[in-house]
Every structure is written in structure tokens, then in C-alpha cells.
Scaffold this motif. Sequence first.
Motif, PDB file in Angstrom:
ATOM      1  N   THR A  94       0.850  -1.192   0.000  1.00  0.00           N
ATOM      2  CA  THR A  94       0.000   0.000   0.000  1.00  0.00           C
ATOM      3  C   THR A  94       0.883   1.238   0.000  1.00  0.00           C
ATOM      4  N   SER A  95       0.226   2.396  -0.116  1.00  0.00           N
ATOM      5  CA  SER A  95       0.932   3.671   0.010  1.00  0.00           C
ATOM      6  C   SER A  95       0.605   4.344   1.336  1.00  0.00           C
ATOM      7  N   THR A  96       0.057   3.565   2.268  1.00  0.00           N
ATOM      8  CA  THR A  96      -0.335   4.091   3.572  1.00  0.00           C
ATOM      9  C   THR A  96       0.857   4.107   4.517  1.00  0.00           C
ATOM     10  N   VAL A  97       1.196   5.288   5.036  1.00  0.00           N
ATOM     11  CA  VAL A  97       2.272   5.409   6.005  1.00  0.00           C
ATOM     12  C   VAL A  97       1.736   5.007   7.372  1.00  0.00           C
ATOM     13  N   ALA A  98       2.329   3.951   7.943  1.00  0.00           N
ATOM     14  CA  ALA A  98       1.827   3.421   9.208  1.00  0.00           C
ATOM     15  C   ALA A  98       2.824   3.567  10.350  1.00  0.00           C
ATOM     16  N   ALA A  99       4.056   3.958  10.048  1.00  0.00           N
ATOM     17  CA  ALA A  99       5.064   4.098  11.100  1.00  0.00           C
ATOM     18  C   ALA A  99       6.134   5.068  10.641  1.00  0.00           C
ATOM     19  N   TRP A 100       6.867   5.608  11.634  1.00  0.00           N
ATOM     20  CA  TRP A 100       7.928   6.563  11.344  1.00  0.00           C
ATOM     21  C   TRP A 100       9.189   6.174  12.117  1.00  0.00           C
ATOM     22  N   ALA A 101      10.329   6.566  11.566  1.00  0.00           N
ATOM     23  CA  ALA A 101      11.603   6.315  12.230  1.00  0.00           C
ATOM     24  C   ALA A 101      12.598   7.377  11.786  1.00  0.00           C
ATOM     25  N   LYS A 102      13.548   7.669  12.632  1.00  0.00           N
ATOM     26  CA  LYS A 102      14.637   8.576  12.276  1.00  0.00           C
ATOM     27  C   LYS A 102      15.881   7.744  12.008  1.00  0.00           C
ATOM     28  N   MET A 103      16.512   7.977  10.858  1.00  0.00           N
ATOM     29  CA  MET A 103      17.724   7.260  10.500  1.00  0.00           C
ATOM     30  C   MET A 103      18.871   8.257  10.402  1.00  0.00           C
ATOM     31  N   THR A 104      20.000   7.924  11.003  1.00  0.00           N
ATOM     32  CA  THR A 104      21.139   8.840  11.059  1.00  0.00           C
ATOM     33  C   THR A 104      22.418   8.119  10.669  1.00  0.00           C
ATOM     34  N   PHE A 105      23.189   8.746   9.781  1.00  0.00           N
ATOM     35  CA  PHE A 105      24.541   8.308   9.455  1.00  0.00           C
ATOM     36  C   PHE A 105      25.489   9.357  10.033  1.00  0.00           C
ATOM     37  N   SER A 106      26.509   8.946  10.762  1.00  0.00           N
ATOM     38  CA  SER A 106      27.402   9.924  11.385  1.00  0.00           C
ATOM     39  C   SER A 106      28.854   9.487  11.289  1.00  0.00           C
ATOM     40  N   ILE A 107      29.717  10.477  11.125  1.00  0.00           N
ATOM     41  CA  ILE A 107      31.168  10.278  11.062  1.00  0.00           C
ATOM     42  C   ILE A 107      31.800  11.235  12.057  1.00  0.00           C
ATOM     43  N   SER A 108      32.723  10.752  12.856  1.00  0.00           N
ATOM     44  CA  SER A 108      33.382  11.618  13.827  1.00  0.00           C
ATOM     45  C   SER A 108      34.872  11.319  13.874  1.00  0.00           C
ATOM     46  N   SER A 109      35.640  12.334  14.284  1.00  0.00           N
ATOM     47  CA  SER A 109      37.085  12.166  14.413  1.00  0.00           C
ATOM     48  C   SER A 109      37.433  11.177  15.523  1.00  0.00           C
ATOM     49  N   GLU A 110      36.498  10.966  16.434  1.00  0.00           N
ATOM     50  CA  GLU A 110      36.726  10.020  17.522  1.00  0.00           C
ATOM     51  C   GLU A 110      36.933   8.599  16.998  1.00  0.00           C
ATOM     52  N   HIS A 111      36.319   8.281  15.865  1.00  0.00           N
ATOM     53  CA  HIS A 111      36.390   6.931  15.312  1.00  0.00           C
ATOM     54  C   HIS A 111      37.263   6.869  14.063  1.00  0.00           C
TER      55      HIS A 111
END
Length: 457
Positions: free
Chosen positions: A263-280
Amino acid sequence: MVPFKQLGQGKVSLLVLVLTIIFVLVPFDVDVLSQGTIEISLGDNIKEGTIDLDEDGSYEYLLINIDLLVYIPGSYGLHGDMGQSVTANTGPFDLGIGSHEMELRFSGGAISRSSLAGHLQVEIEAYSRDPTVGSRTGSFITEGIYGSSMFEPPSGGTGTEVSIIGDEVVLSGPIMEVRMNKTDPELSFSYSGDVGKDTRAYVRYLEVIAYNDLDDDQRWDPDIDELRYRTDLDDVDWELGTDFSKGYHITLYGILQLELAGTSTVAAWAKMTFSISSEHMDMEGPSQKFDIDIDLWQPLDAERIAVRHEIVDRTGKLDLVEGEVTEDNEHAITVMKGKDRAYGTYSWTDEVQVGRTGPTDEVIAKSWFDIQASSASVWFSYPLGEDTQIIHHDPTMSMDPEIPANENEDEFLVNRPILMMGGSIVGIIVITGTIFMRRRMGMKGPGDDDHGTKGGD
């Protein structure tokens, strides 16, 4: 007002002349006259300066400050380019109507590696986050005279320079270069410098699904398992975040709208994050670990959630093979030049962290991949427990420490010895002929003056 026909011909001519002079001499700001249709423009107030952080006489940054005139509130930024890969970026920032001073900070490391000298020309572009808004461009020449020897890379940090070039955030170290796209979930890794374009591999994230694992093998099988939710990552509105207060910390994040399967029905939401840091970041490896975080805003009616992505060679010169695993990583895909030369490696472990409010518990994920010469399809599949709302995973990009030679350097002449010899012979002939002609033209007969006539007694 006196009608024109009542004026004499001389007075009309004089009036036309005066009006012409006014239009020629009095500047009219086109942007001001058309504020209703122009969102931004570049101001005339431009300042320049330098920063010497360690006070050793060499500059770590060249600063260009310019006013950005905003007529319609929005999110705007500046991009500056001096050529020879010397660029700077600031923003975009949410700005209101009025004049805003913006600072472009050009890295001394990039300038020190260039051949720039003298009064430097800077091409400036003011742009909007809204792609429908046209950019404004201008050119500026520095008042000061600069040379590459006057600059040095910023010291006391990670040894990695951060810049924004076009749509990418570029992390350039002594050996390895990592790039993160500002608007798409794509990262790339390569060697730094001139060989980068021939050694770069891209990791692009494509899709997130949630499913019920009906055959209990933890892998997604579209012919057996039950698909519950999915979203295409190309449809996500991605935002960039940066923090340079301690080294660098760069994030790309977006809100996923998970549609019910079929379907095209939005039933849930989530936040997705990609991160880069000098620590790693590991300079000796060299390698750069980055984080993938999924924050579910509500529990999902599914047993597992999976991320599909791909590794691609776009140079047309490299191949992908299954790489050797290490103590830190259980899976690896290596970028190869031929059969014996390894360039870069994308690797990961199946140990991930999950939790309700943070990544507090360790679980085992399932991953698999399919390599097809210059590309590979990769899946990460994570278990969804009752209390799982946060998922944290940290793959690694790394390069072999030995930097290859630049294939294009002197390739034309090195592979053409006959042309080299012919060029040398032609050069000798030209030089000999030039010397001969100069000597011949410089010879004069006895008694000749400068005009070639004989002088009398």
C-alpha cells in the motif's frame, strides 16, 4: 509640468542630455528594483583576513567575509572556489530579511598544496536549500597578495581536513579521503590527492524494510518471508549537521515514512542517522568507522528490520571481492586493482547494540552480500524485540597504507619514447636556429649606424 512642445528644440536636447547623464552616472541596484522576484543577492561589503592559530607565522585559514542580502526569508548558504580544489562553504542557515555577514573559511592545508599566488580570485555562489530558488554568483579578487608557502594545515587536530565541495562533505587525511553526500545517504572512500578519483568506491543506502521471518533463517527472502513495512531512502528528505568544536562530527539524518506492504499508507515513522566523527578515525590504519542509527518512533508489528545498500565502483577500473576478515570485523568487501593490488575495504561486524531509549544491549545481526564484479548488494538485518526502538551499527571504511602511483602522471610521454626523442630533436633545432638568427641579425658592417646607413667623415 511644461509640455515638450512648448520647449525649444535646444532645451529638449539639453533635457535629453541631462537625463542620459543621470542614467549613465547614477548606479541602479537591479536587485533592489526587483526585490519582489529576487530572493537573495551578494552585497558589496567584502572583507578578508587570515588566522594563525599557533602563531608560528603560517596561516591555517584565509577568511573571506561577504554580505548576503536576503529579500525573502529562507535557508541560504555561500560557496567559494579559488580553483585547484581550494574551496569553502558556509551554511545553509535560516535567515530573515536584511543583510547578513557570512564567512568563508578556506583551509590553509588546501592552499599550501596549490600553486596559487598573488591576488587570488574567488568565485562566490549564494545558494538556497530550496532547489527551485536560483543561485547568485559573483567574483572577488583579494586585496592582499598570498602564496602557498604562507599557509599550513590546521594543527593540533586529527590531521584530517574538512571541506565542503559541491554536494559532498570531504574528509581528507594524509592517506585516506572519505566523502559524505549532503542530500543522499551515500558515502565514498578513496586515497587522498590526485589518485583519489581512480581509487574511489561508493557505499549507497537504498531501502529499509521490516518483515516476519517465516523460515527462521534471519535473512529476507521475498518468496518465503512476510513483508510488513518498507521505504525507499531516495524519497527521504535528508538534512546535514556539523560540529567542529572538537575535531569533527558530521551527521546526515532523515525521517523515514514506513508504508504498509503493498500500500501507500504510512503506518510508522523512524529517524535514520549516518554519522562520522574524528573520535572513530584511525590515522595509522588508515580507517574511518561510521555509525548507522535507527530510532523507531513506535513499535513495529514485525520480527526484523533490514537495510539494503550497495557498494559500487564508478571508475570502471576496479573490482570487488570478498575480503579477509579481522579480529574487529566478521565480514569484508575489498576494492581491488587487478588480482594482486588491494585498495580499500568496507567491513563490519554482526554485533550491534539495541535498546529502548539508547543502545544498551548487544545482539547479533544477520548480514549477507552478493558481489557482481564492480558492485555488491549488501543487507543488514536486525532483530526487533519488544523493547527495541534504538538500533546502532558501526561499519568501517579503510584503505591500504601504501598509496599507489598516479596512473595519469607523465603517462603520455613515458609510454611514447619515440615522441620523446622526436620532441628533443625538434627542441634542439629550434634553439639552434634561434641562436643563429639572433647572431646574424646582430652583425653590422664597419661604419654602419643603427639605421643601416654608412656614416661620413
